[in-house]
Design a protein around this motif. Structure first.
Motif, PDB file in Angstrom:
ATOM      1  N   VAL A 195       0.837  -1.206   0.000  1.00  0.00           N
ATOM      2  CA  VAL A 195       0.000   0.000   0.000  1.00  0.00           C
ATOM      3  C   VAL A 195       0.872   1.258   0.000  1.00  0.00           C
ATOM      4  O   VAL A 195       0.617   2.208  -0.738  1.00  0.00           O
ATOM      5  N   GLN A 196       1.904   1.252   0.829  1.00  0.00           N
ATOM      6  CA  GLN A 196       2.802   2.408   0.889  1.00  0.00           C
ATOM      7  C   GLN A 196       3.480   2.636  -0.454  1.00  0.00           C
ATOM      8  O   GLN A 196       3.550   3.758  -0.950  1.00  0.00           O
ATOM      9  N   LEU A 197       3.978   1.546  -1.062  1.00  0.00           N
ATOM     10  CA  LEU A 197       4.686   1.679  -2.328  1.00  0.00           C
ATOM     11  C   LEU A 197       3.753   2.087  -3.456  1.00  0.00           C
ATOM     12  O   LEU A 197       4.167   2.774  -4.393  1.00  0.00           O
ATOM     13  N   SER A 198       2.504   1.668  -3.378  1.00  0.00           N
ATOM     14  CA  SER A 198       1.549   2.021  -4.440  1.00  0.00           C
ATOM     15  C   SER A 198       1.323   3.525  -4.505  1.00  0.00           C
ATOM     16  O   SER A 198       0.996   4.061  -5.565  1.00  0.00           O
ATOM     17  N   THR A 199       1.514   4.215  -3.403  1.00  0.00           N
ATOM     18  CA  THR A 199       1.351   5.674  -3.411  1.00  0.00           C
ATOM     19  C   THR A 199       2.479   6.339  -4.195  1.00  0.00           C
ATOM     20  O   THR A 199       2.391   7.514  -4.537  1.00  0.00           O
ATOM     21  N   TYR A 200       3.550   5.575  -4.450  1.00  0.00           N
ATOM     22  CA  TYR A 200       4.666   6.079  -5.258  1.00  0.00           C
ATOM     23  C   TYR A 200       4.643   5.481  -6.668  1.00  0.00           C
ATOM     24  O   TYR A 200       5.654   5.453  -7.367  1.00  0.00           O
ATOM     25  N   ASN A 201       3.472   4.954  -7.045  1.00  0.00           N
ATOM     26  CA  ASN A 201       3.278   4.347  -8.373  1.00  0.00           C
ATOM     27  C   ASN A 201       4.177   3.136  -8.608  1.00  0.00           C
ATOM     28  O   ASN A 201       4.633   2.892  -9.725  1.00  0.00           O
ATOM     29  N   ILE A 202       4.446   2.385  -7.547  1.00  0.00           N
ATOM     30  CA  ILE A 202       5.210   1.142  -7.658  1.00  0.00           C
ATOM     31  C   ILE A 202       4.221  -0.017  -7.577  1.00  0.00           C
ATOM     32  O   ILE A 202       3.493  -0.152  -6.600  1.00  0.00           O
ATOM     33  N   GLY A 203       4.200  -0.830  -8.631  1.00  0.00           N
ATOM     34  CA  GLY A 203       3.229  -1.910  -8.731  1.00  0.00           C
ATOM     35  C   GLY A 203       3.563  -3.095  -7.848  1.00  0.00           C
ATOM     36  O   GLY A 203       4.625  -3.169  -7.213  1.00  0.00           O
ATOM     37  N   LEU A 204       2.637  -4.071  -7.848  1.00  0.00           N
ATOM     38  CA  LEU A 204       2.763  -5.244  -6.980  1.00  0.00           C
ATOM     39  C   LEU A 204       4.012  -6.055  -7.276  1.00  0.00           C
ATOM     40  O   LEU A 204       4.692  -6.533  -6.360  1.00  0.00           O
ATOM     41  N   LYS A 205       4.322  -6.242  -8.564  1.00  0.00           N
ATOM     42  CA  LYS A 205       5.454  -7.097  -8.922  1.00  0.00           C
ATOM     43  C   LYS A 205       6.762  -6.519  -8.390  1.00  0.00           C
ATOM     44  O   LYS A 205       7.576  -7.219  -7.791  1.00  0.00           O
ATOM     45  N   LEU A 206       6.955  -5.228  -8.597  1.00  0.00           N
ATOM     46  CA  LEU A 206       8.173  -4.587  -8.116  1.00  0.00           C
ATOM     47  C   LEU A 206       8.162  -4.498  -6.588  1.00  0.00           C
ATOM     48  O   LEU A 206       9.203  -4.624  -5.928  1.00  0.00           O
ATOM     49  N   ALA A 207       6.978  -4.295  -6.011  1.00  0.00           N
ATOM     50  CA  ALA A 207       6.856  -4.238  -4.550  1.00  0.00           C
ATOM     51  C   ALA A 207       7.311  -5.551  -3.917  1.00  0.00           C
ATOM     52  O   ALA A 207       7.932  -5.561  -2.849  1.00  0.00           O
ATOM     53  N   GLN A 208       7.000  -6.667  -4.569  1.00  0.00           N
ATOM     54  CA  GLN A 208       7.431  -7.965  -4.048  1.00  0.00           C
ATOM     55  C   GLN A 208       8.949  -8.067  -4.017  1.00  0.00           C
ATOM     56  O   GLN A 208       9.542  -8.560  -3.060  1.00  0.00           O
ATOM     57  N   LYS A 209       9.609  -7.593  -5.095  1.00  0.00           N
ATOM     58  CA  LYS A 209      11.073  -7.613  -5.135  1.00  0.00           C
ATOM     59  C   LYS A 209      11.652  -6.778  -3.990  1.00  0.00           C
ATOM     60  O   LYS A 209      12.610  -7.179  -3.331  1.00  0.00           O
ATOM     61  N   ILE A 210      11.062  -5.605  -3.778  1.00  0.00           N
ATOM     62  CA  ILE A 210      11.560  -4.714  -2.722  1.00  0.00           C
ATOM     63  C   ILE A 210      11.365  -5.352  -1.360  1.00  0.00           C
ATOM     64  O   ILE A 210      12.275  -5.345  -0.519  1.00  0.00           O
ATOM     65  N   TYR A 211      10.188  -5.935  -1.140  1.00  0.00           N
ATOM     66  CA  TYR A 211       9.909  -6.542   0.165  1.00  0.00           C
ATOM     67  C   TYR A 211      10.812  -7.747   0.416  1.00  0.00           C
ATOM     68  O   TYR A 211      11.282  -7.963   1.535  1.00  0.00           O
ATOM     69  N   GLN A 212      11.069  -8.537  -0.617  1.00  0.00           N
ATOM     70  CA  GLN A 212      11.953  -9.692  -0.468  1.00  0.00           C
ATOM     71  C   GLN A 212      13.370  -9.262  -0.093  1.00  0.00           C
ATOM     72  O   GLN A 212      14.078  -9.966   0.621  1.00  0.00           O
ATOM     73  N   GLN A 213      13.761  -8.084  -0.547  1.00  0.00           N
ATOM     74  CA  GLN A 213      15.106  -7.584  -0.246  1.00  0.00           C
ATOM     75  C   GLN A 213      15.213  -7.027   1.177  1.00  0.00           C
ATOM     76  O   GLN A 213      16.165  -7.299   1.896  1.00  0.00           O
TER      77      GLN A 213
END
Length: 773
Positions: free
Chosen positions: A164-182
């Protein structure tokens, strides 16, 4: 709890219960699901909807907030594309108890869930997340159960909160998963403190995205992290242009242009930050140049290892009379006659620790290589047949090339096994190469073909693994394209004039009537005219414009098919992917012609691409674990559905010569259609028939070395189709994108003088080997 969700006015949402999963890709976490609509702010009145997106851990009979937008699928109708989502946590006591006792939280039944809610109230979930120790005060909950509950809440709520936080920066689910995994639960802290770190840690997240995040978070435009990330980003991006370093002033100006903060940021501030990065060893500043450390040490290491190999003298020198006798016997057995340049090359190669052999098409490089191998075998009394050796490590010859196809050609022309440099060195991906200065190669004579393709990283790793007593022959064509990676190793070695060199200039195949060879040398020597483009038995020029190109290419293939020509022998080479005459459009057109859709052929869709059994494809990255490398061309031989293999994932199987490689969906980007490939990807390969489109749309790519490289890929027939003006503009345009490299200077520092071979200088003598027989 609903108040904590994203604002309904800001973004559309559907609050719905997951009924069941229609499709799920484990590797990518992509799912298509059916949801029961409970509430929505969208203009939608139906009770159910199909939703799709990248989800971490959806549970059936669980209610979520899905944020996204509707889109209409051509086949499946209206769907909801999800950009972010959150689990709905009930605010009522009964709802919260039902949630905590669900399958999401193993070991927590209704009895324990009731105790938790009674003790902590309706804000139980947020209290547990804020202070996990609060569960210790609740009687009857085992420590293991409480720890598991906290972990599950953190994993589910944590990821969803991040999404939800990342979506406010126009970052989609797929990229959000990569960020969260890191970063896991540190994601939001990283997001707020230093989003620029994302650029270096997360593939697919660029500097501009990180910069937008930082600006939204109020990070100063002159913050050291921003300047530092800008410096590193500029240096990394310069690798795409082949640079090993950037001059300090040039680097500073590029960073200022990237950060574009008008008067707030000065050149002095950027230079100071570069100085700090140098102290931190994140860059290396030397002699007014700025390097990424890996590139600095690659150049430095290559020069050092080259010097080490050269310093070890050759133990066996062959008198001129003996060499003439040996080459005369080779001529007799091979039914050929070496030219003056060719004999000089054989002589110098046998008496040099490292030598460079260059020459254009038809000048006999292959003939010389075979002569060197046979002469070395005769001088040292060793067999060229590997089967004569009980231990393969005793075989004295190593033949290698940058690509699989180039290695295959080398093997076919010499009869001696050859392999890619990556396979030779035992590349294992992230861990580097098995062969290095500690465990070097076995052998006495190394031949590296297509050396113009070798970048500075690979050259350094190769020479690390070369033992002191090994002789090395580097073969290449200096007029071809430089390496795709950084550096221009062959060109720098030639410019240094420190390595023994023989250039073959006399053209032999031209004497056999090859128009292709003639055209290549006319381009090389700036002698090409309109008359050079007259049709011949092995050459045609078909005039057409960009919008006629697909039809022309289609007609070429149809006529070839009518003549009984194997369409797999025809390779289209183009410089660009986009445009009406680009690689992407040509591939789609030729797929329909060569491998059309049928009822019996399986196929899968990836975005707007379709892969079908029988498709010709090219590998785009190195996969050492599977034995396939960048540039290898193969064929799709099978497609398996999820329920047809034990991994329960969709699979594409591609055959590359002697091996079959299985790809899952997340790896589909590792290959593409190969009916038409880029000229860069064609380096090191030869094809029976080459079709080369040339139109003005390619303008920014059209260069002399590019067109020369494409033309020299053709063995039997060349068809150029396009605009004559564009062709001539291309061959008259020299590549002015000079690469910043310092290898020549590195070599000069280490190798002050290399003694030329004491051997036989027969260049001024008109002698035939038969005079000594």
């Amino acid at each position: 709890m609903e108040k904590d969700q994203q604002s309904e006015e800001v973004q559309g949402y559907i609050k719905g219960e997951l009924l069941h999963t229609i499709f799920h890709n484990k590797s990518e976490h992509f799912s298509i699901v059916k949801i029961k609509v409970k509430e929505t702010n969208e203009d939608f009145k139906e009770k159910e909807i199909i939703a799709k997106g990248y989800f971490s851990n959806l549970q059936e009979q669980t209610t979520y907030y899905f944020y996204g937008e509707f889109e209409r699928h051509a086949r499946f109708g209206l769907q909801y594309r999800v950009n972010s989502y959150q689990t709905f946590i009930p605010e009522t006591r009964d709802g919260l108890i039902a949630y905590l006792s669900s399958d999401l939280f193993h070991g927590i039944g209704k009895k324990i869930a009731s105790k938790i809610v009674d003790h902590l109230g309706e804000n139980a979930v947020s209290k547990i997340l804020d202070n996990p120790d609060c569960l210790a005060d609740i009687p009857g909950i085992k420590k293991e159960s409480s720890e598991q509950l906290v972990k599950s809440l953190q994993e589910n709520q944590g990821f969803e909160h991040v999404v939800v936080q990342l979506s406010t920066y126009n970052i989609g689910l797929k990229l959000a998963q990569k960020i969260y995994q890191q970063y896991k639960d540190e994601t939001i802290d990283k997001l707020l403190e230093d989003p620029y770190q994302f650029v270096f840690d997360i593939e697919g997240l660029g500097f501009q995205t990180a910069d937008e995040i930082a600006k939204k978070n109020g990070l100063s435009l002159t913050h050291p992290n921003r300047i530092g990330a800008g410096c590193i980003y500029v240096l990394q991006r310069s690798i795409n242009d082949g640079h090993v370093y950037l001059p300090l002033d040039y680097c500073v100006s590029k960073v200022l242009l990237l950060l574009s903060t008008r008067h707030e940021l000065t050149a002095e501030m950027v230079a100071d930050r570069l100085d700090e990065l140098n102290t931190e060893k994140k860059v290396i500043v030397q002699n007014g140049n700025v390097y990424l450390p890996s590139l600095y040490y690659a150049e430095d290491g290559f020069a050092s290892h080259l010097k080490r190999v050269i310093e070890k003298q050759i133990e066996v020198e062959t008198p001129l009379a003996d060499l003439l006798k040996i080459t005369g016997e080779i001529e007799e057995s091979e039914v050929l006659s070496y030219g003056k340049e060719q004999f000089a090359a054989i002589d110098k190669a046998l008496h040099s620790k490292v030598m460079i052999l260059t020459g254009g098409p038809g000048t006999g490089k292959t003939t010389v290589i075979k002569g060197i191998l046979k002469a070395y075998g005769a001088i040292h009394d060793v067999s060229l047949n590997m089967t004569d050796y009980n231990n393969k490590s005793d075989f004295p010859f190593i033949l290698t090339a940058p690509t699989g196809r180039a290695a295959k050609r080398l093997n076919e022309s010499t009869g001696i096994p050859a392999q890619t440099i990556h396979r030779l060195l035992g590349w294992n991906g992230a861990n580097g190469f098995d062969k290095d200065e500690k465990e070097q190669l076995d052998g006495k004579f190394l031949i590296v073909d297509e050396f113009s393709m070798v970048d500075i990283w690979l050259a350094n790793n190769l020479f690390k693994a070369i033992p002191d007593d090994m002789q090395v022959l580097l073969v290449g064509d200096e007029d071809q394209l430089p390496s795709v990676g950084p550096g221009q190793v062959l060109a720098d070695l030639l410019k240094s004039e420190l390595i023994p060199l023989v250039s073959l200039n006399e053209v032999y195949r031209q004497k056999e009537g090859s128009k292709i060879i003639q055209l290549a040398h006319e381009i090389k020597n700036d002698m090409c005219t309109v008359d050079s483009l007259r049709n011949d038995t092995d050459f045609s020029f078909i005039p057409c414009n960009e919008y006629q190109m697909l039809d022309v290419v289609n007609i070429i293939f149809k006529k070839a098919k009518e003549k009984g020509i194997d369409l797999r022998d025809i390779q289209v080479l183009a410089p660009m992917y986009r445009s009406q005459a680009g690689i992407t459009m040509i591939n789609k057109e030729l797929q329909q012609l060569i491998n059309p859709k049928t009822k019996t052929k399986r196929e899968v869709k990836l975005n707007d691409l379709i892969y079908r059994v029988g498709d010709k494809v090219i590998q785009l990255v190195n996969q050492p674990e599977d034995g396939v490398y960048n540039g290898d061309i193969g064929e799709v031989v099978a497609i398996f559905k999820e329920d047809e293999n034990k991994e329960n994932v969709e699979q594409i199987v591609i055959a590359f010569d002697d091996r079959e490689v299985v790809y899952v969906r997340k790896d589909y980007d590792n290959f593409m259609h190969a009916y038409c490939i880029s000229i860069h990807k064609s380096q090191g390969s030869e094809f029976p028939i080459v079709v080369m489109p040339v139109v003005s749309t390619y303008n920014r790519m059209l260069r002399k070395n590019l067109l020369y490289t494409a033309i020299t890929r053709s063995k039997e027939s060349l068809i150029i189709c396009g605009e004559i003006q564009a062709f001539f503009k291309g061959i008259q345009t020299v590549d002015t994108n000079n690469r910043f490299t310092s290898l020549k200077e590195q070599l000069a520092m280490r190798i002050e003088e290399i003694s030329q071979p004491s051997a036989n200088n027969s260049e001024d003598e008109e002698i035939s080997p038969y005079d000594f027989m």
